[in-house]
Structure formats: structure tokens, C-alpha cells
Write a protein that holds these residues in place. Sequence first.
Motif, PDB file in Angstrom:
ATOM      1  N   GLU A 206      -5.063  14.471   9.374  1.00 51.42           N
ATOM      2  CA  GLU A 206      -6.292  14.060   8.471  1.00 51.42           C
ATOM      3  C   GLU A 206      -5.802  12.291   7.951  1.00 51.42           C
ATOM      4  O   GLU A 206      -6.629  12.086   6.922  1.00 51.42           O
ATOM      5  CB  GLU A 206      -6.195  15.040   7.263  1.00 51.42           C
ATOM      6  N   HIS A 207      -4.669  12.046   7.632  1.00 51.09           N
ATOM      7  CA  HIS A 207      -4.269  10.580   7.908  1.00 51.09           C
ATOM      8  C   HIS A 207      -5.230   9.571   8.735  1.00 51.09           C
ATOM      9  O   HIS A 207      -4.071   8.304   8.614  1.00 51.09           O
ATOM     10  CB  HIS A 207      -2.538  10.699   7.045  1.00 51.09           C
ATOM     11  N   LYS A 208      -4.961  10.099   9.728  1.00 54.12           N
ATOM     12  CA  LYS A 208      -5.412   9.135  10.996  1.00 54.12           C
ATOM     13  C   LYS A 208      -5.984   7.669   9.794  1.00 54.12           C
ATOM     14  O   LYS A 208      -7.749   8.142   8.940  1.00 54.12           O
ATOM     15  CB  LYS A 208      -6.327   9.078  12.212  1.00 54.12           C
ATOM     16  N   GLY A 209      -5.999   6.979  10.687  1.00 55.87           N
ATOM     17  CA  GLY A 209      -6.301   5.182   9.693  1.00 55.87           C
ATOM     18  C   GLY A 209      -6.583   5.474   8.392  1.00 55.87           C
ATOM     19  O   GLY A 209      -7.541   4.624   7.643  1.00 55.87           O
ATOM     20  N   ASP A 210      -5.677   6.173   7.631  1.00 53.42           N
ATOM     21  CA  ASP A 210      -5.277   5.773   5.805  1.00 53.42           C
ATOM     22  C   ASP A 210      -5.135   4.629   6.076  1.00 53.42           C
ATOM     23  O   ASP A 210      -4.078   3.892   6.477  1.00 53.42           O
ATOM     24  CB  ASP A 210      -3.676   6.823   5.719  1.00 53.42           C
ATOM     25  N   LYS A 211      -5.397   3.779   4.600  1.00 55.67           N
ATOM     26  CA  LYS A 211      -5.352   2.008   4.736  1.00 55.67           C
ATOM     27  C   LYS A 211      -4.274   2.114   4.436  1.00 55.67           C
ATOM     28  O   LYS A 211      -4.041   0.753   4.651  1.00 55.67           O
ATOM     29  CB  LYS A 211      -6.380   1.966   3.594  1.00 55.67           C
ATOM     30  N   ARG A 212      -2.979   2.450   4.338  1.00 52.64           N
ATOM     31  CA  ARG A 212      -1.740   2.361   3.745  1.00 52.64           C
ATOM     32  C   ARG A 212      -0.882   2.049   5.111  1.00 52.64           C
ATOM     33  O   ARG A 212       0.240   1.385   4.583  1.00 52.64           O
ATOM     34  CB  ARG A 212      -1.075   3.027   2.561  1.00 52.64           C
ATOM     35  N   ILE A 213      -1.588   2.515   6.178  1.00 52.79           N
ATOM     36  CA  ILE A 213      -0.644   2.507   7.374  1.00 52.79           C
ATOM     37  C   ILE A 213      -0.243   1.501   7.723  1.00 52.79           C
ATOM     38  O   ILE A 213       0.971   1.474   7.842  1.00 52.79           O
ATOM     39  CB  ILE A 213      -1.224   3.130   8.966  1.00 52.79           C
ATOM     40  N   PRO A 214      -1.402  -0.465   7.895  1.00 47.70           N
ATOM     41  CA  PRO A 214      -0.404  -1.500   8.193  1.00 47.70           C
ATOM     42  C   PRO A 214       0.978  -1.668   6.949  1.00 47.70           C
ATOM     43  O   PRO A 214       1.816  -2.308   7.496  1.00 47.70           O
ATOM     44  CB  PRO A 214      -1.451  -2.568   7.866  1.00 47.70           C
ATOM     45  N   GLU A 215       0.903  -1.524   5.404  1.00 48.97           N
ATOM     46  CA  GLU A 215       2.208  -1.813   5.053  1.00 48.97           C
ATOM     47  C   GLU A 215       3.256  -1.017   5.293  1.00 48.97           C
ATOM     48  O   GLU A 215       4.283  -1.320   5.011  1.00 48.97           O
ATOM     49  CB  GLU A 215       1.356  -1.260   3.729  1.00 48.97           C
ATOM     50  N   VAL A 216       2.760   0.345   5.233  1.00 55.07           N
ATOM     51  CA  VAL A 216       4.584   1.050   6.132  1.00 55.07           C
ATOM     52  C   VAL A 216       4.958   0.505   7.261  1.00 55.07           C
ATOM     53  O   VAL A 216       5.754   0.647   7.364  1.00 55.07           O
ATOM     54  CB  VAL A 216       3.429   2.530   5.889  1.00 55.07           C
ATOM     55  N   CYS A 217       4.199  -0.231   7.630  1.00 56.24           N
ATOM     56  CA  CYS A 217       3.883  -0.481   9.553  1.00 56.24           C
ATOM     57  C   CYS A 217       5.071  -1.202   9.344  1.00 56.24           C
ATOM     58  O   CYS A 217       5.990  -2.128  10.027  1.00 56.24           O
ATOM     59  CB  CYS A 217       3.092  -0.701  10.425  1.00 56.24           C
ATOM     60  N   GLU A 218       4.420  -2.605   9.138  1.00 53.54           N
ATOM     61  CA  GLU A 218       5.127  -3.973   7.861  1.00 53.54           C
ATOM     62  C   GLU A 218       6.400  -3.919   7.357  1.00 53.54           C
ATOM     63  O   GLU A 218       7.801  -4.256   8.490  1.00 53.54           O
ATOM     64  CB  GLU A 218       4.604  -4.896   7.333  1.00 53.54           C
ATOM     65  N   ASP A 219       6.748  -2.763   6.553  1.00 56.05           N
ATOM     66  CA  ASP A 219       8.272  -2.298   5.749  1.00 56.05           C
ATOM     67  C   ASP A 219       8.575  -1.864   7.569  1.00 56.05           C
ATOM     68  O   ASP A 219      10.391  -1.937   7.226  1.00 56.05           O
ATOM     69  CB  ASP A 219       7.629  -1.259   5.311  1.00 56.05           C
TER      70      ASP A 219
END
Length: 494
Positions: A206-219
Motif C-alpha cells: 500500500e506504500h508503493k509510490g509514497d510521495k515521501r520515498i525520494p526524501e528517505v532515499c536521499e537520506d
Amino acid sequence: MKSSNIPNVKLGIIAVSRDCFPIALSTQRRENIVKAYSGELYDCKTTVENDADMEKALDDVNKAGCNALVVFLGNFGPETPETVIAQKFNGPCMFVAAAEGDGDMINGRGDAYCGMLNCSYNLGMRHLKGYIPKYPVGTADDIAKMIADFVPVARVVLGLKGLKIITFGPRPQDFFACNAPIKGLYELGVEIEENSELDLLVSYREHKGDKRIPEVCEDMRKEMGEGKYYEELLERMAQFELTLLDWAEQHKGARQYVAFADKCWPAFPKEFGFEPCYVNSRLVSRGIPVSCEVDIYGALSEYIGMCASDDTVTLLDINNSTPKYIYDEDITKKYGNKYDITDTFMGFHCGNTPSCKMCSNRAIKYQLIQNRILENGCKPDFTRGTLEGDIAASDITFYRLQCDSEGNLRSYIAEGEILDVPTRSFGGIGIFAIPEMGRFYRHVLIEKHYPHHGAVAFHHVGRVLFDVFRYLGIKDIAYNQPKSLPYPTENPFE
């Protein structure tokens, strides 16, 4: 450690006074403590001589937001109201008493040394818990130090009171060593929510495509550094991290704090597409323990260690003996005769240790053992995602709180260090040295049937943990005894 998942202790101090002694003794001595203590300490101005005073003082500290109390016997003290404070206050209470010497010995003698005995007796009569330091009588400076020692104990007690452990299981086959009755959790006041792996997988999808994912990846990129991660795994791992964080927030209910105990193999990597170890390490670094192999008491132990040390922790297998060639070539060269080879062992896990506690060689890699089983030893794909490297040299406390097969809570504590010696091995791993570890291994870990997982705090916090376990009513608190103190099961004729 700044984390919303660990309590912030707000202390208050209430002075008590026996009405046949000068109240000024308690009042002034309390003020002296407040001046001597360097931390935050709410100064309750109501000195308790009777029940009405007690109710007024409790109302005051509650309105001030205090969640832990110092009950100070500035003189002999009133036995009933001073102990009922612990009954009526919704938090841990410490009891200390004033030493003499700040006035004449006729009108300025308070007899708190005597009053402390009756205070303890009354606490026992009422079956109340109170934290009493090893020598609870002192000057303002002495008591200020005792209060500082009380803070981490109070933090653990408050943390457990508000803790929910969330599991995704069941436990892997042949790892029943991590199984234990959950009865002990309820005795400690800890809540538990048990779920299946399927619940976790559904939430993850259900979290696939979550808008917060890019920010976590960068962290994640910033944390690991270039060349220390798999770019193609980051989105999946970030999705999983957000899944756990959201689950914690949505499922903690009436509780304030959360720890996880998750099943991480054998089905997990194939279905999720990676190993969860690195994400687990990131959560524990922000104050949310995630134990491996659905080790519920491992998660509990980790959380206790976080509160006790005010720092991140890890959970490791008490894994393998130190090879003699490493002992001869590296350990004796660097540490001389400080440790026998049986004082040392290797602590290992696939990669759940926070990156901040590892050497610079740490990197996201793959789980060698799972790769052999699940990918036939071929090029790693979904068995990637572990955080591997040597664990950095540090003081440590190795410990565990466990419910045994009879439903009894028991614990062990052993202080030592991680040696500054290369392991020459794989996984998140370090060479540990604990004085008399060989005897401790045989007469505590084996003799008392402890599982292979141990929690690790990266400081010497044995004193705090011992006080915590005593406060919690744990009757069996084992430790690594010196040679001069044989274990009950140790053969005296050796």
C-alpha cells in the motif's frame, strides 16, 4: 539521545517533615538540593507533614507535569504520608534523606538517618516500589548526584509503562530459542500486538509510490556515502521504512512508545525483494528498536538499554569463539595479557547495528547465509540489504531481560568492551571482551538456558540496569562473577 520514542524525565522534589521536628530543616535542606542539582528539578514549595499537605504537594507536582519524584526526608519524616506519595503518584519515586552537619546538634538535628529506616519499612508494608540509592543519606551535593543517577532508572520505568511491542511473525523454524511466554510482558506493564507477515506485506504494498520515498532515499545516500549502497534497492527499502513508521504511529493506540520484533527470513527477502537489516538499523538509530527473528524479549531488552544509556543499541548473536590465530596475532599484540582467549567472543548479526556504531568499512551488502539457501549461492539479488562491517571499538554492556519457560523473569548483565581488532569475517560483527566470559558463558548463559541473542549498550550501564531490574522486581540478576566468587554450579574441585 533525542527521540520521541524515549521518555523525557521531568523530576520534581517534595520535602517531608515530622511535625515534632523543625519544618525549616526540611524546607531549607530541600532548597539547598535544588541549588546543587544542575538539571531540571521542579521545586515543590509544600513541605509534607500530614495527609492534607501530601494531597496539596501531589496536586502541585502533577500540574507542573512531573513524571518522576524525589521524596526528601529533611528530618525524620512522617511515615504514612511520605510513603503514600509513592502509592498516589503516577510515576517512579526516589527516597533520600538528609545528612547532619548544617546546624547545631540540638535544634538542628533532623534524625533522617533513622527516618529512612521507617520509610523503607512502610514501603514494604504497603507493597510499594521506591528507588533507594546504595547509601541514601547525604548532603545537598551528595543527593544531587543521587538524583542524577536516578534519571536513567526513571526513564526506563516510564518507558516500559508506555511501551507497546509490535511483532510480525511467527518465529522462524529452529529459532524457537527466541520464543518465550509473553506473560512476563504484562507483569512489567508492557503491551504487545502480534501480527502476521502477511499483514506487513499488505501494508508495504500500500506504500508503493509514497510521495515521501525520494526524501528517505536521499537520506539513506547521505548516511552511507557514495559506493556504500545499492541504488536500485533504495526505493524498496525506503518504502519499507515508511511502512514500519506509519504502522507504529497508527497502532500504538494508548501507548506512547513502540518497539518491533519482526520475522526477517526465510520468506521476507523473496517477497519484499531485499533483506530488512539496514532499515532495522536506521529505526534503532532513531530510538525504535527492531529485533530480528521475532525476538520479543530482545526488543524489550534493546528498549531498556536505550532508556538506560540515552543512546542507540543493537541486538547480536553471541556467535562464535575467537580463533586462536586472531587472538595471538592481534589481541595479545594490542592488549597484552589483559584478556584470556576465553574472555573473548564474536558478536554478530546480519546487519541491524546502527551505522554510527560501525567502522568506516561499513556498507550495505548481502546476506551470505541466506544467499546460499535462497539463491543457491548465485549472484545476490533479493538477499541484499544487510548493513555489514566491523563494529567500532567501544565500552559495552551485554545484557538481557528474559521470561523463562516457567514464566519467571530473569536477567543478566556483563560489562566489557569491543576490541579494536579486525574480525576478518562477514556481517555486522565485532570482537567482544568481557572479564571471565568463559565462566559466565557456562554458568549463566548455558546453565540458565538463555537464548543466543544479547542486547548491547555502547556504554558501561551495568549499575543503571542492575538498579532498574531491582526496581522491576527481577529476583535473578546474573553477572560475570570474578574468580574469587564461584557460581553455585561451578565445580569447587577444578
